[in-house]
Design a protein around this motif. Structure first.
Motif, PDB file in Angstrom:
ATOM      1  N   GLY A  23       0.811  -1.206   0.000  1.00  0.00           N
ATOM      2  CA  GLY A  23       0.000   0.000   0.000  1.00  0.00           C
ATOM      3  C   GLY A  23       0.847   1.260   0.000  1.00  0.00           C
ATOM      4  O   GLY A  23       0.506   2.254  -0.651  1.00  0.00           O
ATOM      5  N   SER A  24       1.958   1.227   0.713  1.00  0.00           N
ATOM      6  CA  SER A  24       2.869   2.367   0.728  1.00  0.00           C
ATOM      7  C   SER A  24       3.430   2.615  -0.670  1.00  0.00           C
ATOM      8  O   SER A  24       3.533   3.764  -1.129  1.00  0.00           O
ATOM      9  CB  SER A  24       4.011   2.111   1.716  1.00  0.00           C
ATOM     10  N   PRO A  35      14.040   8.841  -4.826  1.00  0.00           N
ATOM     11  CA  PRO A  35      13.405   8.320  -3.607  1.00  0.00           C
ATOM     12  C   PRO A  35      12.292   9.258  -3.134  1.00  0.00           C
ATOM     13  O   PRO A  35      12.260  10.439  -3.490  1.00  0.00           O
ATOM     14  CB  PRO A  35      14.565   8.276  -2.601  1.00  0.00           C
ATOM     15  N   SER A  36      11.407   8.732  -2.311  1.00  0.00           N
ATOM     16  CA  SER A  36      10.273   9.518  -1.814  1.00  0.00           C
ATOM     17  C   SER A  36      10.754  10.744  -1.051  1.00  0.00           C
ATOM     18  O   SER A  36      11.729  10.690  -0.292  1.00  0.00           O
ATOM     19  CB  SER A  36       9.402   8.652  -0.898  1.00  0.00           C
ATOM     20  N   ALA A  37      10.051  11.860  -1.293  1.00  0.00           N
ATOM     21  CA  ALA A  37      10.408  13.118  -0.627  1.00  0.00           C
ATOM     22  C   ALA A  37       9.147  13.898  -0.323  1.00  0.00           C
ATOM     23  O   ALA A  37       8.091  13.673  -0.912  1.00  0.00           O
ATOM     24  CB  ALA A  37      11.349  13.941  -1.509  1.00  0.00           C
ATOM     25  N   TRP A  69      13.884   6.209   6.227  1.00  0.00           N
ATOM     26  CA  TRP A  69      13.169   4.944   6.343  1.00  0.00           C
ATOM     27  C   TRP A  69      12.247   4.900   7.563  1.00  0.00           C
ATOM     28  O   TRP A  69      11.146   4.354   7.500  1.00  0.00           O
ATOM     29  CB  TRP A  69      14.161   3.775   6.393  1.00  0.00           C
ATOM     30  N   TYR A  70      12.685   5.495   8.681  1.00  0.00           N
ATOM     31  CA  TYR A  70      11.863   5.410   9.888  1.00  0.00           C
ATOM     32  C   TYR A  70      10.659   6.343   9.843  1.00  0.00           C
ATOM     33  O   TYR A  70       9.782   6.274  10.701  1.00  0.00           O
ATOM     34  CB  TYR A  70      12.706   5.677  11.147  1.00  0.00           C
ATOM     35  N   ASP A  71      10.619   7.222   8.846  1.00  0.00           N
ATOM     36  CA  ASP A  71       9.420   8.038   8.629  1.00  0.00           C
ATOM     37  C   ASP A  71       8.551   7.466   7.517  1.00  0.00           C
ATOM     38  O   ASP A  71       7.590   8.114   7.085  1.00  0.00           O
ATOM     39  CB  ASP A  71       9.809   9.475   8.266  1.00  0.00           C
ATOM     40  N   ASN A  72       8.903   6.279   7.053  1.00  0.00           N
ATOM     41  CA  ASN A  72       8.192   5.672   5.930  1.00  0.00           C
ATOM     42  C   ASN A  72       7.607   4.315   6.305  1.00  0.00           C
ATOM     43  O   ASN A  72       7.313   3.499   5.433  1.00  0.00           O
ATOM     44  CB  ASN A  72       9.151   5.510   4.737  1.00  0.00           C
ATOM     45  N   VAL A  73       7.433   4.070   7.599  1.00  0.00           N
ATOM     46  CA  VAL A  73       6.811   2.832   8.065  1.00  0.00           C
ATOM     47  C   VAL A  73       5.297   2.967   7.886  1.00  0.00           C
ATOM     48  O   VAL A  73       4.706   3.922   8.391  1.00  0.00           O
ATOM     49  CB  VAL A  73       7.143   2.556   9.542  1.00  0.00           C
ATOM     50  N   CYS A 103       5.090  16.637   7.964  1.00  0.00           N
ATOM     51  CA  CYS A 103       6.486  16.403   7.582  1.00  0.00           C
ATOM     52  C   CYS A 103       7.401  16.729   8.752  1.00  0.00           C
ATOM     53  O   CYS A 103       7.222  17.758   9.429  1.00  0.00           O
ATOM     54  CB  CYS A 103       6.830  17.271   6.366  1.00  0.00           C
ATOM     55  N   ARG A 104       8.384  15.891   8.985  1.00  0.00           N
ATOM     56  CA  ARG A 104       9.315  16.125  10.093  1.00  0.00           C
ATOM     57  C   ARG A 104      10.122  17.399   9.876  1.00  0.00           C
ATOM     58  O   ARG A 104      10.427  18.124  10.828  1.00  0.00           O
ATOM     59  CB  ARG A 104      10.266  14.932  10.226  1.00  0.00           C
ATOM     60  N   ARG A 105      10.440  17.710   8.616  1.00  0.00           N
ATOM     61  CA  ARG A 105      11.297  18.861   8.326  1.00  0.00           C
ATOM     62  C   ARG A 105      10.528  20.189   8.313  1.00  0.00           C
ATOM     63  O   ARG A 105      10.917  21.148   8.973  1.00  0.00           O
ATOM     64  CB  ARG A 105      11.980  18.645   6.971  1.00  0.00           C
TER      65      ARG A 105
END
Length: 249
Positions: free
Chosen positions: A4-5, A24-26, A36-40, A52-54
């Motif tokens: 699904g991701s 890569p995803s942005a 990767w740890y924000d893409n679980v 978004c973390r940023r």
């Protein structure tokens, strides 16, 4: 949910003609690469509270919804189909259904980049699904699949010629793929799946008109209803057709 991701990437990039592999995803707002740890699946969206973390830009709730729905549909497919050689074929159908439904809702298109290769992929997977160790290939199922694909495509072609504004080319191309699956399951599945698409799509259109959100000439995406109709055909088509024949006779 991992699939699904990936489908979220497909839904965003394919209509724009972009590669689903690179870059890569942005974040679409600040362009910061997603680590990767924000893409679980699901979990990261909840931890980040949908931002978004940023740059703290909002991340649509549709991302975790697509991930969760895909995971649930995979589980449901395994329960219905069982751990058989048919499972990969129907998991593939679920995957393209989720992607195509979301894309059609967004841009009112069913991209050739997904639909056309699905003829070959579905064909190969259904040949595998028709094989039983020690017994060989169920040629009857494959003949039904080919006939179902041709019959449903012909039906949509006639409708497109009669009313071009009411039937898109994407719907026409998708019909053959869905006919493969429905025909493979059985003639009852084909009949129910074809009918259910128009029934559900028609009911949805009526609801929109009653609610004042659409008029008689409003274009409504039909792809999601084709896909949902196919799902109903696969799951309940055969027993429903058998029941109808019993009461009719």
């Amino acid at each position: 949910m991992v699939v699904g991701s990936f489908l979220n990437v497909v839904v965003w990039r394919v209509p724009r003609g972009e590669s689903v592999v690179r870059p890569p995803s942005a974040c679409p707002t600040c362009r910061a690469r997603i680590v990767w740890y924000d893409n679980v699946p699901v979990v990261s969206w909840l931890v980040l509270r949908g931002r978004c973390r940023r740059c703290a830009a909002r991340i649509s709730v549709r991302y975790p919804v697509v991930e969760l729905v895909t995971g649930l549909l995979f589980v449901g497919t395994a329960l219905v189909v069982g751990w058989t050689l048919a499972l990969p074929a129907f998991l593939y159908l679920v995957s393209i259904s989720v992607a195509l439904a979301a894309i059609d809702v967004d841009v009112h298109r069913l991209p050739d980049a997904i639909v056309l290769p699905s003829y070959a992929v579905a064909g190969v997977l259904l040949v595998l699904a028709s094989w039983t160790p020690g017994e060989g290939v169920d040629t009857d199922a494959l003949v039904r699949a080919a006939a179902g694909s041709g019959a449903l495509f012909l039906l949509y072609l006639v409708l497109a010629l009669i009313h071009p504004r009411g039937m898109g080319l994407g719907d026409l191309k998708l019909s053959g793929v869905l006919g493969l699956y429905l025909g493979w399951v059985g003639w009852g599945a084909l009949a129910v799946g074809a009918f259910a698409a128009f029934l559900l799509g028609g009911l949805y259109g009526v609801v929109l008109m009653v609610a004042g959100r659409a008029g008689r000439k409003t274009q409504v995406p039909f792809g999601p209803w084709m896909l949902l109709g196919a799902v109903l055909g696969v799951v309940v088509g055969e027993p429903l057709a058998a029941w109808y024949i019993r009461i009719a006779v």
